[in-house]
Design an enzyme around this catalytic site. Structure first.
Site, mmCIF file in Angstrom:
data_model
loop_
_atom_site.group_PDB
_atom_site.id
_atom_site.type_symbol
_atom_site.label_atom_id
_atom_site.label_comp_id
_atom_site.label_asym_id
_atom_site.label_seq_id
_atom_site.Cartn_x
_atom_site.Cartn_y
_atom_site.Cartn_z
ATOM 1 N N ARG A 138 0.844 -1.208 0.000
ATOM 2 C CA ARG A 138 0.000 0.000 0.000
ATOM 3 C C ARG A 138 0.873 1.250 0.000
ATOM 4 O O ARG A 138 1.285 1.746 1.037
ATOM 5 C CB ARG A 138 -0.905 -0.028 1.236
ATOM 6 C CG ARG A 138 -1.747 1.203 1.421
ATOM 7 C CD ARG A 138 -2.852 1.328 0.411
ATOM 8 N NE ARG A 138 -3.816 0.253 0.533
ATOM 9 C CZ ARG A 138 -4.679 -0.055 -0.448
ATOM 10 N NH1 ARG A 138 -4.703 0.635 -1.581
ATOM 11 N NH2 ARG A 138 -5.527 -1.053 -0.287
ATOM 12 N N GLN A 198 -8.594 -6.931 -9.066
ATOM 13 C CA GLN A 198 -8.566 -5.453 -9.035
ATOM 14 C C GLN A 198 -7.173 -4.942 -9.412
ATOM 15 O O GLN A 198 -6.166 -5.381 -8.853
ATOM 16 C CB GLN A 198 -8.969 -5.028 -7.607
ATOM 17 C CG GLN A 198 -8.479 -3.679 -7.145
ATOM 18 C CD GLN A 198 -9.506 -2.575 -7.350
ATOM 19 O OE1 GLN A 198 -10.422 -2.712 -8.150
ATOM 20 N NE2 GLN A 198 -9.330 -1.490 -6.650
ATOM 21 N N ARG A 209 1.133 -5.988 -10.108
ATOM 22 C CA ARG A 209 1.593 -5.488 -8.807
ATOM 23 C C ARG A 209 1.722 -6.599 -7.764
ATOM 24 O O ARG A 209 2.186 -6.337 -6.653
ATOM 25 C CB ARG A 209 0.649 -4.386 -8.294
ATOM 26 C CG ARG A 209 -0.772 -4.832 -8.032
ATOM 27 C CD ARG A 209 -1.628 -3.681 -7.513
ATOM 28 N NE ARG A 209 -2.989 -4.106 -7.222
ATOM 29 C CZ ARG A 209 -3.834 -3.432 -6.443
ATOM 30 N NH1 ARG A 209 -3.455 -2.291 -5.910
ATOM 31 N NH2 ARG A 209 -5.048 -3.875 -6.226
ATOM 32 N N HIS A 245 0.192 3.881 -10.392
ATOM 33 C CA HIS A 245 -0.658 4.279 -9.259
ATOM 34 C C HIS A 245 0.197 5.022 -8.220
ATOM 35 O O HIS A 245 0.482 4.494 -7.133
ATOM 36 C CB HIS A 245 -1.271 3.005 -8.678
ATOM 37 C CG HIS A 245 -2.397 3.213 -7.731
ATOM 38 N ND1 HIS A 245 -2.373 4.156 -6.734
ATOM 39 C CD2 HIS A 245 -3.589 2.590 -7.631
ATOM 40 C CE1 HIS A 245 -3.516 4.087 -6.056
ATOM 41 N NE2 HIS A 245 -4.265 3.146 -6.587
ATOM 42 N N ASP A 247 -12.396 10.150 -6.336
ATOM 43 C CA ASP A 247 -11.956 8.994 -7.123
ATOM 44 C C ASP A 247 -12.407 9.230 -8.574
ATOM 45 O O ASP A 247 -13.477 8.794 -8.983
ATOM 46 C CB ASP A 247 -12.586 7.717 -6.529
ATOM 47 C CG ASP A 247 -11.947 6.457 -7.075
ATOM 48 O OD1 ASP A 247 -11.160 6.553 -8.032
ATOM 49 O OD2 ASP A 247 -12.260 5.369 -6.554
ATOM 50 N N GLU A 294 -2.438 9.428 -10.824
ATOM 51 C CA GLU A 294 -2.002 8.248 -11.564
ATOM 52 C C GLU A 294 -2.064 8.473 -13.074
ATOM 53 O O GLU A 294 -3.153 8.648 -13.631
ATOM 54 C CB GLU A 294 -2.906 7.064 -11.199
ATOM 55 C CG GLU A 294 -3.132 6.932 -9.704
ATOM 56 C CD GLU A 294 -4.226 5.938 -9.355
ATOM 57 O OE1 GLU A 294 -4.411 4.963 -10.104
ATOM 58 O OE2 GLU A 294 -4.908 6.131 -8.336
HETATM 59 C C1 BG6 Z 1 -7.541 3.864 -7.255
HETATM 60 C C2 BG6 Z 1 -8.960 3.629 -7.669
HETATM 61 O O1 BG6 Z 1 -6.724 3.922 -8.373
HETATM 62 O O2 BG6 Z 1 -7.101 2.778 -6.444
HETATM 63 C C3 BG6 Z 1 -9.842 3.451 -6.449
HETATM 64 O O3 BG6 Z 1 -9.415 4.711 -8.471
HETATM 65 C C4 BG6 Z 1 -9.289 2.342 -5.566
HETATM 66 O O4 BG6 Z 1 -11.167 3.153 -6.839
HETATM 67 C C5 BG6 Z 1 -7.829 2.650 -5.256
HETATM 68 O O5 BG6 Z 1 -10.051 2.271 -4.377
HETATM 69 C C6 BG6 Z 1 -7.151 1.610 -4.384
HETATM 70 O O6 BG6 Z 1 -7.236 0.346 -4.942
HETATM 71 P P1 BG6 Z 1 -6.586 -0.888 -4.227
HETATM 72 O O7 BG6 Z 1 -6.958 -2.095 -5.038
HETATM 73 O O8 BG6 Z 1 -5.104 -0.687 -4.203
HETATM 74 O O9 BG6 Z 1 -7.159 -0.932 -2.823
#
Ligand code: BG6
Length: 299
Positions: free
Chosen positions: A66, A84, A89, A167, A212, A271
């Site tokens: 994170r 997701q 990653r 990101h 977002d 991003e």
């Molecule tokens: C962002 C998205 O890029 O990443 C959000 O626009 C998302 O919707 C965020 O919540 C975090 O994503 P993740 O999968 O790393 O928890």
């Protein structure tokens, strides 16, 4: 240390994970984990950290770390059977021993080349063969540059399409004192409203609640101004038309196990991305996408 020679060193990071540390002469540095091909630290020549990594980040595969700069590939967000933000990653990348020639910048000597290729198991999830080459470079002045080159190596003649994002979690002193320039008056898809399309008003973009948004067809230069630090990050991007701006704010922050309750006050994700129009690659063809993050200070 400032004054030392530039260096690139492979060593062990948190939980024994391999990481590469880049150091430049004037003291700036960057760290890249092979897990995720993820930049997790970028410091200026005074040793100040410029990227946000949560104190609750879990450096344990398969969960992506994170913070820093996770790579979202081959999909931004979640739909279909892919996880997701795609799998890049969550994968272990390798050092690329046969990197491609990139448009030359003779000043940049401090970099590492990484590569990701699919395993047989990966192909069951996303049925395509590819080479993803990532260069992470630090300039003598301390700018951070990431260049991705993705090539379709399918032998069955099939094209593939993907969406993508760097990101980037920027570390900011106080989110309520941050302003973003370069996205005013643009159209965006609001992720908080099922991607409904809106047009941003002309005012400067500031933050007082969850955001977002996927800004579409943005300029290649976006400025993130941190008033308290008297610092501006200039994000330059190439080959990536869109830009996501994300801050989870307090309620969503509490719902994320690897994110501190107050962390949202000290981060902003901006991003560089290709989301609205997926990139389509024919076999044998490749696509290059890059960002340069430049910190500038007011005295
Ligand atoms: C962002 C998205 O890029 O990443 C959000 O626009 C998302 O919707 C965020 O919540 C975090 O994503 P993740 O999968 O790393 O928890």
């Amino acid at each position: 240390m400032a004054g030392d020679k530039p260096s690139v060193e492979l060593c062990k990071g948190i939980n024994g994970l391999d990481k590469v540390v880049l150091r430049e002469t004037r003291g700036s540095s960057a760290e890249v984990y092979l897990f995720g091909g993820q930049v997790t630290s970028w410091k200026n020549e005074h040793g100040e950290e410029l990227l946000f990594v949560s104190s609750k980040a879990i450096f344990k595969p398969p969960k992506a770390v994170r913070g820093g700069i996770p790579i979202c590939f081959p999909q931004f967000s979640s739909h279909g059977n892919l996880e997701q933000h795609g799998f890049a990653r969550n994968k272990f990348w390798s050092i690329d021993t046969n990197p491609p020639q990139l448009p030359s910048n003779n000043l940049v000597k401090t970099f590492v080349d990484l590569i990701l290729k699919p395993t047989d198991d990966d192909i069951k999830i996303w049925p395509h063969s590819y080479e993803f080459r990532l260069r992470v470079a630090l300039t003598p002045g301390g700018d951070l540059m990431l260049t991705s080159r993705i090539r379709n190596t399918n032998s069955d003649g099939k094209p593939f399409s993907f969406t993508f994002a760097y990101h980037t979690y920027l570390l900011v002193s106080d989110i309520s004192e941050v302003r973003v320039e370069g996205l005013e008056t643009l159209d965006y898809l609001d992720n908080l409203k099922e991607r409904e399309r809106f047009t941003e008003q002309g005012d400067a973009i500031t933050f007082e609640s969850e955001v977002d948004k996927i800004y579409l067809s943005t300029p290649n230069k976006i400025a993130i101004i941190d008033h308290e630090k008297k610092r501006t990050f200039v994000l330059r991007k190439d080959g990536l038309p869109d830009a996501v701006v994300w801050n989870p704010w307090d309620r969503k922050a509490k719902a994320m196990p690897d994110f501190g309750d107050d962390d949202y006050k000290h981060m902003l994700s901006v991003e560089a991305a290709a989301i609205e129009k997926p990139i389509i690659l024919k076999p044998g063809s490749s696509r290059m996408m890059s960002i340069a993050d430049v910190p500038m200070y007011r005295h």
